[in-house]
Design an enzyme around this catalytic site. Structure first.
Site, PDB file in Angstrom:
ATOM      1  N   ASP A   1      42.192  54.712 -42.264  1.00 54.30           N
ATOM      2  CA  ASP A   1      43.465  54.623 -42.987  1.00 54.30           C
ATOM      3  C   ASP A   1      44.325  53.453 -42.517  1.00 54.30           C
ATOM      4  OD1 ASP A   1      42.995  56.742 -44.685  1.00 54.30           O
ATOM      5  OD2 ASP A   1      43.993  58.222 -43.423  1.00 54.30           O
TER       6      ASP A   1
ATOM      7  N   SER B   1      33.240  61.706 -42.896  1.00 52.54           N
ATOM      8  CA  SER B   1      34.480  61.994 -43.620  1.00 52.54           C
ATOM      9  C   SER B   1      35.043  63.322 -43.147  1.00 52.54           C
ATOM     10  CB  SER B   1      34.214  62.046 -45.128  1.00 52.54           C
ATOM     11  OG  SER B   1      35.273  62.707 -45.793  1.00 52.54           O
TER      12      SER B   1
ATOM     13  N   GLN C   1      37.382  64.948 -44.492  1.00 49.81           N
ATOM     14  CA  GLN C   1      37.645  65.831 -45.637  1.00 49.81           C
ATOM     15  C   GLN C   1      36.387  66.598 -46.033  1.00 49.81           C
ATOM     16  OE1 GLN C   1      39.497  63.564 -48.774  1.00 49.81           O
ATOM     17  NE2 GLN C   1      41.342  63.179 -47.593  1.00 49.81           N
TER      18      GLN C   1
ATOM     19  N   SER D   1      47.615  64.858 -41.694  1.00 46.67           N
ATOM     20  CA  SER D   1      46.381  65.654 -41.602  1.00 46.67           C
ATOM     21  C   SER D   1      46.647  67.020 -40.972  1.00 46.67           C
ATOM     22  CB  SER D   1      45.335  64.921 -40.756  1.00 46.67           C
ATOM     23  OG  SER D   1      44.955  63.726 -41.362  1.00 46.67           O
TER      24      SER D   1
END
Length: 429
Positions: A315, A167, A169, A22
Site C-alpha cells: 500500500d 494477500s 485479504q 486493517s
C-alpha cells in the site's frame, strides 16, 4: 473536492495519525462473532471501516458509536448473525467485501454484496474459489469474479489452501470461513502477508498456529469479547514520513504507530534510501507492536525493491515512488503486479501523475523504474478516486516548485480523515 498544495520549507513537530484501517475492520468483525462486549478505542472513522460497521448492523449486530473513535460491539457469537433484509453495500472497501465473504460463507442464509463503481471492477475470484472449495456458493458477474455477488452460505469443511498470491485479504477470508468449519483450516502463501487477522483471532481466544508461511486455525472456537486500542496506521504515517524525508531540515515524530513486522517495509526502505529514522518507546498494545516514529529530512538515494518485502509495503508503493522521484539515482520496483487491482491501477496511475510533475518514470508489467533527482514542478493531478494516490501526489506537491492541485480529493477520508489538518500541524512555511 479539490485539494490545493503549496510548497513548504520543512516539517517540524509531533503528530498522531488515525487508527489502523486493517485492524479497525477486523476488530468489528471478530467482535461481532465473539460472545460478550468488545470495546474499541481509536477506531478509524474512515468510510471503509464505517461500511464494515453498517454491514454488521444489517445482520443484527448491535453496535454503539463510533463516537470520537470509540465503539461498543455486542457480540452475537458464531451462530448469531441474521439474514440481511437488503443488499450489503460495502462502498469502496475491498477489505470489507473480501473478509465478509469469508464470514458469510459459513452462514445458513443468502446475502448479496454490492459496492461502488470502483469496487465493482476489482477481482473477487481469488476469494470465492477457496470458499467454494469449503462448501459455499457464489453467483456474480464475470464468472463469479465481480460484484454484485450473491453468497449462499452452508456447512463448511476445512481445507489446506495454497494461495497463489501473498494477500492478507485472501488469507483472512479463508481463516474467517475456517471459524465455521469443524477441524483445522490452513493457508500457505508464497510470501508472508500482513498478519493482523491471526493476531486478533488469537487475542479473542481462537486456536491459531503460524509456521513460516502457513497459518492454521481450529474451527468452532469460543471467541470472547475484549477491549482493543487500535494503533495508528503505518500506511497513513507513511505519507508524513516521506514528506519529512524529502524536505531537508524536517524533524517530526509520529506517535503511537503500529510497527507490525508484516507492515514495516516502509521503515526499512526509507532507511535504505538514507532517511534518518528512529523508533522510540516500543511497546505492545493488544497483541500489536507500537512505537513513536521520529524521521528527519535527508538527501535520499535510489534503491531496488522486489521479492518478499513487497507484501510488507504494497500500500505504500505510491508514496515510495514519490520519495524515489526526489532521490538521487534510480529506483526499481518489481514483483508488484498486485498494484493493478487496487482502488486504481496504481502502477499506471503513479507513472501518469509523476510525469506531470516532470519526473522520469517508466512503467513495467509488475512495477516501475524511477530516475530521481530532477527538480519537480507543481501539477494538476488526478486521484482516480484512490485515497492513496491523492495523498501521494499531495506530498509530491509539498517539495515541488509552484502550486499543485489534486482533483477528486474527497476520497482521502477513506483511510485518513483530517489528512490536511494533520499536515498543517507540522508544516513550516
Amino acid at each position: 473536492m479539490e485539494l490545493v498544495i503549496n510548497p513548504v520549507k520543512k516539517l517540524r513537530g509531533n503528530v498522531s495519525v488515525p487508527g489502523d484501517k486493517s485492524i479497525s475492520h477486523r476488530a468489528v468483525m471478530v467482535g461481532a462473532l465473539a460472545q460478550g462486549i468488545t470495546e474499541v478505542s481509536n477506531f478509524l472513522m474512515g468510510e471503509d471501516c464505517l461500511a464494515t460497521v453498517k454491514c454488521l448492523r444489517a445482520m443484527g449486530v448491535s453496535i454503539e458509536g463510533p463516537t470520537n473513535g470509540k465503539l461498543k460491539i455486542y457480540g452475537v457469537g458464531l451462530q448469531g448473525l441474521r439474514e440481511p433484509a437488503d443488499l450489503l453495500d460495502t462502498g469502496n472497501s475491498g477489505t470489507t467485501t473480501r473478509l465478509l465473504m469469508g464470514i458469510l460463507a459459513g452462514q445458513p442464509f443468502t446475502s448479496i454484496i454490492t459496492g461502488d463503481q470502483s469496487l465493482k471492477k476489482r477481482p473477487m475470484a481469488r476469494v470465492t474459489k477457496p470458499l467454494q472449495d469449503m462448501g459455499a456458493s457464489f453467483l456474480g458477474r464475470n464468472q463469479n469474479n465481480l460484484l454484485p455477488m450473491a453468497v449462499q452460505g452452508g456447512k463448511l469443511k476445512p481445507i489446506d489452501f495454497h494461495s497463489p498470491v501473498a494477500s492478507a485479504q485472501v488469507k483472512s477470508a479463508v481463516l474467517f470461513a475456517g471459524l465455521f468449519a469443524e477441524g483445522y483450516t490452513s493457508v500457505t502463501e508464497p510470501a508472508v502477508s500482513r498478519d493482523h487477522s491471526e493476531r486478533m483471532l488469537k487475542a479473542f481466544g481462537a486456536e491459531v498456529e503460524v509456521k513460516n508461511q502457513t497459518v492454521r486455525i481450529k474451527g468452532l472456537p469460543q471467541l470472547k469479547g475484549m477491549k482493543i486500542t487500535v494503533p495508528g496506521d503505518i500506511s497513513s504515517a507513511a505519507f508524513l514520513m516521506v514528506a519529512a524525508a524529502i524536505l531537508p531540515g524536517s524533524d517530526i515524530t509520529i506517535q503511537g504507530v503500529g510497527i507490525n513486522p508484516t507492515r514495516d517495509g516502509i521503515l526499512e526502505v526509507l532507511k535504505q534510501m538514507g532517511a534518518g529514522i528512529e523508533i522510540m518507546h516500543s511497546r505492545l498494545q493488544g497483541g500489536e507492536p507500537v512505537g513513536d516514529i521520529r524521521i528527519k529530512g535527508a538527501e535520499l538515494q535510489g534503491t531496488e525493491l522486489s521479492g518478499p518485502i513487497i507484501p510488507r509495503l504494497i500500500d505504500e508503493i505510491p508514496i515510495i515512488a514519490v520519495a524515489a522521484a526526489y532521490a538521487r539515482g534510480t529506483t526499481v520496483i518489481r514483483d508488484a503486479s498486485e498494484l493493478k487491482v487496487k482502488e486504481s491501477n496504481r502502477i499506471s496511475s503513479v507513472v501518469r501523475e509523476l510525469r506531470k510533475f516532470g519526473a522520469t518514470v517508466e512503467e513495467l508489467s509488475d512495477g516501475l523504474i524511477i530516475q530521481g533527482g530532477t527538480p519537480l514542478s507543481g501539477a494538476v493531478c488526478q486521484s482516480y478516486g484512490d485515497h492513496r494516490m491523492a495523498m501521494a501526489m499531495a506530498v509530491a506537491g509539498l517539495a515541488a516548485s509552484g502550486q499543485t492541485l489534486i482533483e477528486q480529493a474527497d476520497c482521502i477520508p477513506v483511510s485518513f480523515p483530517g489528512f490536511s489538518d494533520v499536515l498543517k500541524e507540522v508544516i513550516v512555511e
